[in-house]
Design a protein around this motif. Structure first.
Motif, PDB file in Angstrom:
ATOM      1  N   HIS A 496      28.115  23.871  85.710  1.00 24.62           N
ATOM      2  CA  HIS A 496      28.127  24.988  84.747  1.00 24.62           C
ATOM      3  C   HIS A 496      28.524  26.301  85.418  1.00 24.62           C
ATOM      4  O   HIS A 496      27.968  27.366  85.114  1.00 24.62           O
ATOM      5  N   LEU A 497      29.481  26.259  86.293  1.00 27.32           N
ATOM      6  CA  LEU A 497      29.897  27.497  86.961  1.00 27.32           C
ATOM      7  C   LEU A 497      30.572  28.460  85.999  1.00 27.32           C
ATOM      8  O   LEU A 497      30.613  29.664  86.255  1.00 27.32           O
ATOM      9  N   ASP A 498      31.083  27.919  84.881  1.00 24.14           N
ATOM     10  CA  ASP A 498      31.754  28.821  83.934  1.00 24.14           C
ATOM     11  C   ASP A 498      30.778  29.863  83.398  1.00 24.14           C
ATOM     12  O   ASP A 498      31.111  31.038  83.246  1.00 24.14           O
ATOM     13  N   THR A 499      29.520  29.411  83.148  1.00 23.71           N
ATOM     14  CA  THR A 499      28.552  30.379  82.646  1.00 23.71           C
ATOM     15  C   THR A 499      27.838  31.115  83.779  1.00 23.71           C
ATOM     16  O   THR A 499      27.328  32.212  83.598  1.00 23.71           O
ATOM     17  N   ARG A 500      27.844  30.491  84.968  1.00 18.44           N
ATOM     18  CA  ARG A 500      27.116  31.132  86.068  1.00 18.44           C
ATOM     19  C   ARG A 500      27.943  32.212  86.759  1.00 18.44           C
ATOM     20  O   ARG A 500      27.406  33.122  87.384  1.00 18.44           O
ATOM     21  N   LEU A 501      29.296  32.052  86.710  1.00 20.42           N
ATOM     22  CA  LEU A 501      30.139  33.037  87.393  1.00 20.42           C
ATOM     23  C   LEU A 501      30.155  34.354  86.602  1.00 20.42           C
ATOM     24  O   LEU A 501      30.581  34.375  85.454  1.00 20.42           O
ATOM     25  N   SER A 502      29.720  35.429  87.238  1.00 14.55           N
ATOM     26  CA  SER A 502      29.703  36.713  86.524  1.00 14.55           C
ATOM     27  C   SER A 502      31.033  37.425  86.755  1.00 14.55           C
ATOM     28  O   SER A 502      31.791  37.084  87.663  1.00 14.55           O
ATOM     29  N   GLY A 503      31.290  38.409  85.952  1.00 11.61           N
ATOM     30  CA  GLY A 503      32.517  39.191  86.093  1.00 11.61           C
ATOM     31  C   GLY A 503      32.611  39.855  87.455  1.00 11.61           C
ATOM     32  O   GLY A 503      33.689  39.957  88.036  1.00 11.61           O
ATOM     33  N   ASP A 504      31.450  40.279  87.994  1.00 10.19           N
ATOM     34  CA  ASP A 504      31.467  40.978  89.291  1.00 10.19           C
ATOM     35  C   ASP A 504      32.064  40.114  90.391  1.00 10.19           C
ATOM     36  O   ASP A 504      32.968  40.515  91.109  1.00 10.19           O
ATOM     37  N   ILE A 505      31.535  38.893  90.473  1.00  8.92           N
ATOM     38  CA  ILE A 505      31.997  38.023  91.559  1.00  8.92           C
ATOM     39  C   ILE A 505      33.465  37.652  91.341  1.00  8.92           C
ATOM     40  O   ILE A 505      34.235  37.532  92.285  1.00  8.92           O
ATOM     41  N   GLY A 506      33.838  37.557  90.058  1.00  6.08           N
ATOM     42  CA  GLY A 506      35.238  37.239  89.751  1.00  6.08           C
ATOM     43  C   GLY A 506      36.159  38.358  90.209  1.00  6.08           C
ATOM     44  O   GLY A 506      37.243  38.119  90.741  1.00  6.08           O
ATOM     45  N   THR A 507      35.720  39.590  90.046  1.00  5.12           N
ATOM     46  CA  THR A 507      36.539  40.727  90.459  1.00  5.12           C
ATOM     47  C   THR A 507      36.778  40.699  91.962  1.00  5.12           C
ATOM     48  O   THR A 507      37.875  40.955  92.455  1.00  5.12           O
ATOM     49  N   VAL A 508      35.706  40.364  92.701  1.00  5.19           N
ATOM     50  CA  VAL A 508      35.814  40.363  94.168  1.00  5.19           C
ATOM     51  C   VAL A 508      36.623  39.159  94.657  1.00  5.19           C
ATOM     52  O   VAL A 508      37.470  39.288  95.543  1.00  5.19           O
ATOM     53  N   THR A 509      36.358  37.972  94.077  1.00  9.62           N
ATOM     54  CA  THR A 509      36.934  36.736  94.648  1.00  9.62           C
ATOM     55  C   THR A 509      38.175  36.252  93.915  1.00  9.62           C
ATOM     56  O   THR A 509      38.948  35.471  94.466  1.00  9.62           O
ATOM     57  N   GLY A 510      38.364  36.638  92.694  1.00 12.65           N
ATOM     58  CA  GLY A 510      39.483  36.101  91.913  1.00 12.65           C
ATOM     59  C   GLY A 510      39.113  34.827  91.171  1.00 12.65           C
ATOM     60  O   GLY A 510      39.952  34.232  90.499  1.00 12.65           O
ATOM     61  N   PHE A 511      37.855  34.351  91.324  1.00  7.11           N
ATOM     62  CA  PHE A 511      37.436  33.148  90.604  1.00  7.11           C
ATOM     63  C   PHE A 511      37.448  33.398  89.105  1.00  7.11           C
ATOM     64  O   PHE A 511      36.998  34.441  88.632  1.00  7.11           O
ATOM     65  N   ASP A 512      37.956  32.415  88.376  1.00  2.00           N
ATOM     66  CA  ASP A 512      38.072  32.560  86.926  1.00  2.00           C
ATOM     67  C   ASP A 512      37.126  31.566  86.253  1.00  2.00           C
ATOM     68  O   ASP A 512      37.274  30.351  86.453  1.00  2.00           O
ATOM     69  N   PRO A 513      36.149  32.055  85.449  1.00  2.00           N
ATOM     70  CA  PRO A 513      35.178  31.137  84.844  1.00  2.00           C
ATOM     71  C   PRO A 513      35.827  30.043  84.011  1.00  2.00           C
ATOM     72  O   PRO A 513      35.323  28.921  83.959  1.00  2.00           O
ATOM     73  N   THR A 514      36.977  30.335  83.391  1.00  2.00           N
ATOM     74  CA  THR A 514      37.599  29.302  82.530  1.00  2.00           C
ATOM     75  C   THR A 514      38.075  28.098  83.341  1.00  2.00           C
ATOM     76  O   THR A 514      38.272  27.012  82.809  1.00  2.00           O
ATOM     77  N   PHE A 515      38.294  28.309  84.638  1.00  2.00           N
ATOM     78  CA  PHE A 515      38.694  27.207  85.526  1.00  2.00           C
ATOM     79  C   PHE A 515      37.637  26.102  85.504  1.00  2.00           C
ATOM     80  O   PHE A 515      37.931  24.939  85.745  1.00  2.00           O
ATOM     81  N   TYR A 516      36.395  26.499  85.219  1.00  2.00           N
ATOM     82  CA  TYR A 516      35.277  25.547  85.273  1.00  2.00           C
ATOM     83  C   TYR A 516      34.764  25.182  83.883  1.00  2.00           C
ATOM     84  O   TYR A 516      33.600  24.817  83.723  1.00  2.00           O
ATOM     85  N   SER A 517      35.619  25.319  82.882  1.00  2.00           N
ATOM     86  CA  SER A 517      35.132  25.007  81.531  1.00  2.00           C
ATOM     87  C   SER A 517      35.873  23.827  80.912  1.00  2.00           C
ATOM     88  O   SER A 517      36.121  23.779  79.728  1.00  2.00           O
ATOM     89  N   VAL A 518      36.248  22.879  81.766  1.00  2.75           N
ATOM     90  CA  VAL A 518      36.934  21.673  81.284  1.00  2.75           C
ATOM     91  C   VAL A 518      35.896  20.556  81.173  1.00  2.75           C
ATOM     92  O   VAL A 518      35.054  20.421  82.068  1.00  2.75           O
ATOM     93  N   PRO A 519      35.911  19.758  80.089  1.00  4.59           N
ATOM     94  CA  PRO A 519      34.923  18.674  80.003  1.00  4.59           C
ATOM     95  C   PRO A 519      35.023  17.750  81.225  1.00  4.59           C
ATOM     96  O   PRO A 519      36.124  17.364  81.626  1.00  4.59           O
ATOM     97  N   VAL A 520      33.867  17.421  81.802  1.00  2.00           N
ATOM     98  CA  VAL A 520      33.855  16.596  83.032  1.00  2.00           C
ATOM     99  C   VAL A 520      34.577  15.262  82.834  1.00  2.00           C
ATOM    100  O   VAL A 520      35.368  14.844  83.698  1.00  2.00           O
ATOM    101  N   PRO A 521      34.342  14.560  81.671  1.00  2.00           N
ATOM    102  CA  PRO A 521      35.054  13.273  81.511  1.00  2.00           C
ATOM    103  C   PRO A 521      36.569  13.443  81.569  1.00  2.00           C
ATOM    104  O   PRO A 521      37.269  12.556  82.063  1.00  2.00           O
ATOM    105  N   LEU A 522      37.052  14.605  81.095  1.00  2.00           N
ATOM    106  CA  LEU A 522      38.509  14.813  81.135  1.00  2.00           C
ATOM    107  C   LEU A 522      38.992  14.918  82.583  1.00  2.00           C
ATOM    108  O   LEU A 522      40.006  14.326  82.962  1.00  2.00           O
ATOM    109  N   THR A 523      38.240  15.632  83.427  1.00  2.00           N
ATOM    110  CA  THR A 523      38.667  15.753  84.841  1.00  2.00           C
ATOM    111  C   THR A 523      38.607  14.386  85.527  1.00  2.00           C
ATOM    112  O   THR A 523      39.475  14.053  86.338  1.00  2.00           O
ATOM    113  N   ILE A 524      37.594  13.597  85.167  1.00  2.00           N
ATOM    114  CA  ILE A 524      37.508  12.248  85.757  1.00  2.00           C
ATOM    115  C   ILE A 524      38.700  11.409  85.300  1.00  2.00           C
ATOM    116  O   ILE A 524      39.306  10.678  86.091  1.00  2.00           O
TER     117      ILE A 524
END
Ligand SMILES: Nc1ncnc2c1ncn2[C@@H]1O[C@H](COP(=O)(O)OP(=O)(O)OP(=O)(O)O)[C@@H](O)[C@H]1O
Length: 548
Positions: A496-524
């Motif tokens: 659940h990093l999509d909900t855990r990643l805050s805007g602050d950390i995204g600004t610093v690191t470039g991490f995008d919460p939507t990157f982590y919002s794909v259904p797990v079965p789809l990635t498998i």
């Protein structure tokens, strides 16, 4: 004395004949219009200086090398349609060191004898060949513990199990002492007398008197002479066989004589015989190969211990490397969450690639031989997967459990299970990648040194070190084709990093919460698709690469 005569008589036997066979390699002609016949019941030796083309001639006769010109027939049928009638023992030994002689022959019988042959008949056939080779005392000794000469005999036995009417052996006597060489030649003489054509290449001359025909190769791939041993002495004007080499070296290059290209093509016998061998169906082949591979893997204890043992070590290293309880930190925990996923996927991909990257190339010669007698590459790869996939699943469990104990990801039981499933899928895709790599190279050393070439892009393009959102468009496209990118998305989504990643950390690191919002079965599913694509690529590579 035990013989295998009865076995030969069961099948229609036919000799092998080559007419005007020319082979080119690297822009050079390495075999020139060679014409040679090996009738049933005859023992034929090919001698000649090193590099004169003896092995090339044998490979062309065996059908494992496509000649640029000329024809090779067995009983009037092109050799490529009668590969199961030709037993070919290349230089060296084609055996699994982990198997005993009896086990190797038993597996060979399962792959070479007609489908439906009973277990008792398979055992009997293996015993029959062991007796014929006088290897009763070594029957239950592992190949790794046999002498060179014994291993050569066992290699010969593996071919004999299939009751070939022609046996081709590349330097079976090299490295043997005089007594063993004599015994090997007597064995081959006996095999010919039992009603098959036997052709060997050799540098040893002391037992040439046992042969019916000797073919002499001159440098440049020229078949200079074909005739009886006595005729050879007369032709070269020498007293003993050793002197033939000296006389040959003094001669000028010239056109072949005797059985050379001047002879007309032997007419195919009337009523050319159909191929005898019918390979077992795919499922049977896969089952036999998987059993053999599993047995070899389990016997190779040291290798297995290293493979399995490294998984918890990597897991403990990851668990201890992350600061204690850092994942619960409101700010840094998000960053370390991404790092945890990244380290897990790197471990899983590493384990998969390392387990698989040498597994095809180290038995490439055996596979080339077995595909020639009808074993299918897809059956072979299925057998590899049947062993490697469960093995890598066990490795992944041993990797992930210490990490979860030391650094609970805080995603609940279902999140943990999903993360484990993504890691297994990533390691399976990596196994397929390792098999493809192993199919693409030509030595185990090349395989090991090529691992960074496939691993480093996985590290760089996963999206953890350089976030996907910050990559340039072409790189993003390539990243979307990597195992690591989808494994990171799957692991992050399970956590659940999509909900855990805050805007602050995204600004610093470039991490995008939507990157982590794909259904797990789809990635498998994507990882499973990647695995299938890479297995197909490995199969394609093997299909094209095993026979020139
Ligand atoms: N794939 C290849 N590409 C280029 N040249 C090749 C290839 N295979 C063989 N040759 C060359 O063809 C020649 C014949 O090789 P071959 O192995 O048939 O000789 P040989 O008589 O069996 O030698 P030896 O007795 O040393 O085993 C050699 O000069 C070898 O370098």
């Amino acid at each position: 004395m035990s013989t295998i005569t009865g076995a030969v008589q069961e099948a229609e036997v036919a000799g092998i004949s080559a007419h005007a066979v020319t082979v080119t390699a690297g822009g050079q002609t390495i075999l020139r219009e060679a014409t040679l016949e090996v009738p049933v019941g005859k023992l034929v030796a090919v001698i000649g200086a090193s590099g004169s083309g003896k092995s090339t001639l044998l490979r062309a006769l065996a059908g494992v090398l496509l000649p640029a010109g000329g024809t090779v027939h067995v009983g009037g049928v092109p050799v490529r349609q009668r590969m199961t009638d030709v037993g070919y023992v290349p230089f060296g030994t084609l055996v699994h060191p982990e198997l005993t002689v009896r086990e190797a022959l038993r597996y060979a019988a399962e792959l070479r004898l007609p489908p439906g042959t009973s277990a008792a008949d398979l055992d009997a056939r293996a015993d029959e060949v062991i007796a014929a080779l006088h290897m009763g005392e070594q029957a239950d000794v592992r190949m790794a513990s046999l002498s060179d000469g014994q291993r050569r005999r066992a290699s010969c036995g593996i071919e004999l199990v299939g009751r070939p009417s022609v046996l081709l052996l590349d330097e079976p006597a090299t490295g043997l002492d005089a007594v063993l060489e004599q015994r090997m030649m007597e064995l081959l003489r006996g095999l010919a007398d039992e009603g098959r054509g036997v052709l060997l290449s050799t540098h040893a001359t002391s037992s040439l008197g046992l042969c019916d025909v000797v073919a002499v190769m001159a440098p440049g791939g020229e078949l200079r002479f074909v005739g009886s041993p006595q005729e050879m002495l007369e032709r070269f004007g020498v007293q003993n066989f050793d002197q033939v080499y000296v006389a040959l070296a003094l001669e000028e290059p010239r056109r072949p004589e005797g059985g050379g290209a001047d002879r007309p093509a032997p007419a195919p016998p009337r009523g050319a015989r159909a191929p005898r061998g019918v390979a077992p169906p795919l499922a049977t082949q896969a089952r036999v190969l998987a059993r053999r591979y599993a047995q070899c893997t389990l016997r190779n204890r040291r290798q297995l211990t290293i493979l399995v043992g490294q998984a918890p070590v990597i897991g403990l290293a990851i668990g201890f490397a992350l600061p204690h309880d850092i994942l619960s930190d409101q700010t840094l925990g998000q960053y370390y969450g991404v790092m945890l996923c990244f380290l897990l996927l790197v471990g899983a991909i590493w384990l998969g690639i390392i387990a698989a990257c040498r597994e095809v190339v180290r038995e490439r010669a055996i596979l080339a031989r077995e595909t020639a007698i009808g074993v299918r590459v897809d059956a072979y790869l299925c057998a590899k997967c049947a062993v490697l996939l469960p093995l890598s699943a066990v490795q992944v469990v041993l990797l992930v459990v210490p990490v979860f104990v030391l650094q609970p990801p805080g995603a609940g039981v279902s999140g943990d299970v999903q993360m484990l499933a993504v890691c297994v899928a990533a390691s399976w895709a990596a196994v397929a990648m390792g098999l493809w790599l192993s199919a693409a190279v030509t030595s185990s050393d090349q395989a090991t040194s090529s691992v960074p070439l496939v691993l480093i892009p996985q590290l760089l393009l996963a999206g953890a070190i350089i976030p996907l959102a910050t990559m340039i468009a072409p790189l993003k496209l390539v990243a979307n084709l990597t195992v690591s990118r989808w494994a990171l998305t799957g692991l992050g989504s399970a956590m659940h990093l999509d909900t855990r990643l805050s805007g602050d950390i995204g600004t610093v690191t470039g991490f995008d919460p939507t990157f982590y919002s794909v259904p797990v079965p789809l990635t498998i599913g994507i990882l499973a698709g990647g695995m299938l694509i890479m297995l197909s690529a490995a199969g394609f590579r093997l299909d094209r690469g095993l026979v020139r």
